[in-house]
Design a protein around this motif. Structure first.
Motif, short mmCIF file in Angstrom:
data_model
loop_
_atom_site.label_atom_id
_atom_site.label_comp_id
_atom_site.label_asym_id
_atom_site.label_seq_id
_atom_site.Cartn_x
_atom_site.Cartn_y
_atom_site.Cartn_z
N ARG A 82 17.72 79.08 25.52
CA ARG A 82 16.80 80.14 25.09
C ARG A 82 16.75 80.23 23.57
O ARG A 82 17.70 79.87 22.89
CB ARG A 82 17.24 81.51 25.65
N LEU A 83 15.64 80.77 23.09
CA LEU A 83 15.52 81.01 21.65
C LEU A 83 16.19 82.32 21.26
O LEU A 83 16.49 82.54 20.09
CB LEU A 83 14.04 81.05 21.25
N SER A 84 16.40 83.22 22.24
CA SER A 84 17.02 84.50 21.93
C SER A 84 17.70 85.08 23.15
O SER A 84 17.27 84.84 24.29
CB SER A 84 15.97 85.50 21.41
N LEU A 85 18.74 85.87 22.93
CA LEU A 85 19.38 86.60 24.02
C LEU A 85 18.45 87.65 24.59
O LEU A 85 18.49 87.97 25.78
CB LEU A 85 20.67 87.25 23.50
N GLU A 86 17.58 88.21 23.73
CA GLU A 86 16.66 89.27 24.17
C GLU A 86 15.78 88.81 25.32
O GLU A 86 15.41 89.61 26.19
CB GLU A 86 15.79 89.73 22.99
N SER A 87 15.43 87.53 25.35
CA SER A 87 14.57 87.04 26.43
C SER A 87 15.29 87.10 27.78
O SER A 87 14.66 87.21 28.82
CB SER A 87 14.13 85.60 26.15
N GLU A 105 9.02 84.35 26.54
CA GLU A 105 9.40 83.64 25.32
C GLU A 105 8.93 82.20 25.36
O GLU A 105 8.40 81.67 24.36
CB GLU A 105 10.92 83.70 25.17
N LYS A 207 16.34 75.56 17.25
CA LYS A 207 16.44 77.03 17.28
C LYS A 207 17.10 77.57 18.54
O LYS A 207 17.55 78.72 18.56
CB LYS A 207 15.04 77.65 17.15
N SER A 208 17.18 76.78 19.59
CA SER A 208 17.66 77.29 20.87
C SER A 208 19.18 77.30 20.95
O SER A 208 19.87 76.61 20.20
CB SER A 208 17.10 76.44 22.01
N LYS A 209 19.68 78.10 21.89
CA LYS A 209 21.09 78.13 22.22
C LYS A 209 21.22 78.04 23.74
O LYS A 209 20.40 78.58 24.47
CB LYS A 209 21.75 79.42 21.72
N GLU A 283 27.30 82.69 26.40
CA GLU A 283 26.77 81.73 25.43
C GLU A 283 27.76 80.57 25.34
O GLU A 283 28.98 80.79 25.30
CB GLU A 283 26.60 82.36 24.06
#
Length: 298
Positions: A82-87, A105, A207-209, A283
């Motif tokens: 994902r690009l963000s945890l918020e997603s 996202e 950008k992803s994690k 993560e």
């Protein structure tokens, strides 16, 4: 409905869940593993004698432990770059069709590249810069993969629209079935590769994690593929899960457990996972592969 959850998000939760469901002390589960892990490790999951397991517990507790295993839900661990945890905490865990056609996202990232997705009679249609894409014009194995996943094929008239995961949490990214999606969703990589947008693949990767999403699912909604297991009824699935738990704990005891031992589970087609069903989010530390559990409700 009373939820009886087998939590497989860690080795400790597996043992604690088993003890609570069977109604014995967790030390008794440990003791069984200590006594039998050599035998279990020499065989396969199907060789585990559950009658022997319950007889062992009955003798240990001096009580009649009935050979039953009643659970309503089990946790599934799903690898998701994902690009963000918020997603993760703000969006449902969508199946493939819905993650592309809803405001997510991933769909927003692709929309910036001129790619828009729509659902037409169970087929996901794609337009690129307002031009409808005919994937059959691209003579490549990757384009065929896209067709199979978004449109279906002669064998399956519907698209690939189920959420996959693993029964146990851990270093699931080491499993050969998902190692290639560590940094980038497979469908995104395939689409952009066929269209020649390698720059966007690199952009997403940079950008992803990688995250592991553990969610609970009803036993009635899960499917084990392979060896005829897709035909199991709910009771048979429960006992298979119990066997897998004993196998998992035994291999953990002897340090022989690996990501490739982890059974794959999928949800029935066209199901999504609501964020209320999240159990834990981790993560992945890319340097050492260790998992860092995140607080998702702050």
């Amino acid at each position: 409905m009373i939820v009886i959850l087998l939590d497989t998000s860690s080795k400790n939760t597996v043992i604690e869940s088993l003890a609570k469901i069977i109604n014995v002390r967790k030390e008794y589960i440990y003791y069984y593993i200590m006594r039998y892990f050599f035998v279990i490790n020499r065989g396969t999951v199907k060789d585990i004698d559950l009658n022997e397991f319950f007889t062992f517990l009955s003798k240990l507790t001096k009580d009649n432990i009935e050979p039953k295993f009643d659970i309503t839900h089990v946790t599934i661990s799903h690898l998701s770059p994902r690009l963000s945890l918020e997603s993760i905490v703000n969006e449902p865990l969508y199946n493939l069709s819905n993650v592309l056609t809803n405001d997510t996202e991933l769909s927003r990232f692709l929309k910036k590249a001129g790619l828009v997705f729509s659902n037409n009679n169970k087929i996901v249609q794609v337009t690129h810069n307002d031009m409808k894409i005919d994937w059959k014009k691209y003579e490549s194995p990757t384009a065929l993969m896209i067709i199979n996943r978004l449109e279906g094929n002669k064998v399956s008239t519907t698209s690939d629209n189920c959420i996959n995961g693993f029964l146990f949490n851990g270093k699931i990214f080491e499993n050969g079935n998902v190692a290639h999606i560590f940094r980038c969703p497979e469908i995104l990589e395939n689409i952009l590769r066929v269209l020649g947008r390698l720059d966007l693949i690199s952009n997403f990767n940079s950008k992803s994690k990688p995250y592991i999403i553990c969610f609970k699912a009803p036993i009635s909604d899960i499917i084990f593929d392979g060896n005829g297991n897709h035909k199991l009824n709910n009771k048979e699935k429960q006992f298979l899960i119990l066997r897998y738990c004993l196998y998992y704990l035994s291999l953990q005891k002897s340090y022989d457990w690996s990501g490739n031992n982890n059974p794959i589970i999928r949800l029935k087609d066209n199901l999504d996972v609501d964020i209320s069903n999240l159990v834990a989010v981790f993560e992945v530390n890319e340097e050492d592969g260790e998992l860092n559990q995140l607080s998702i409700y702050e």
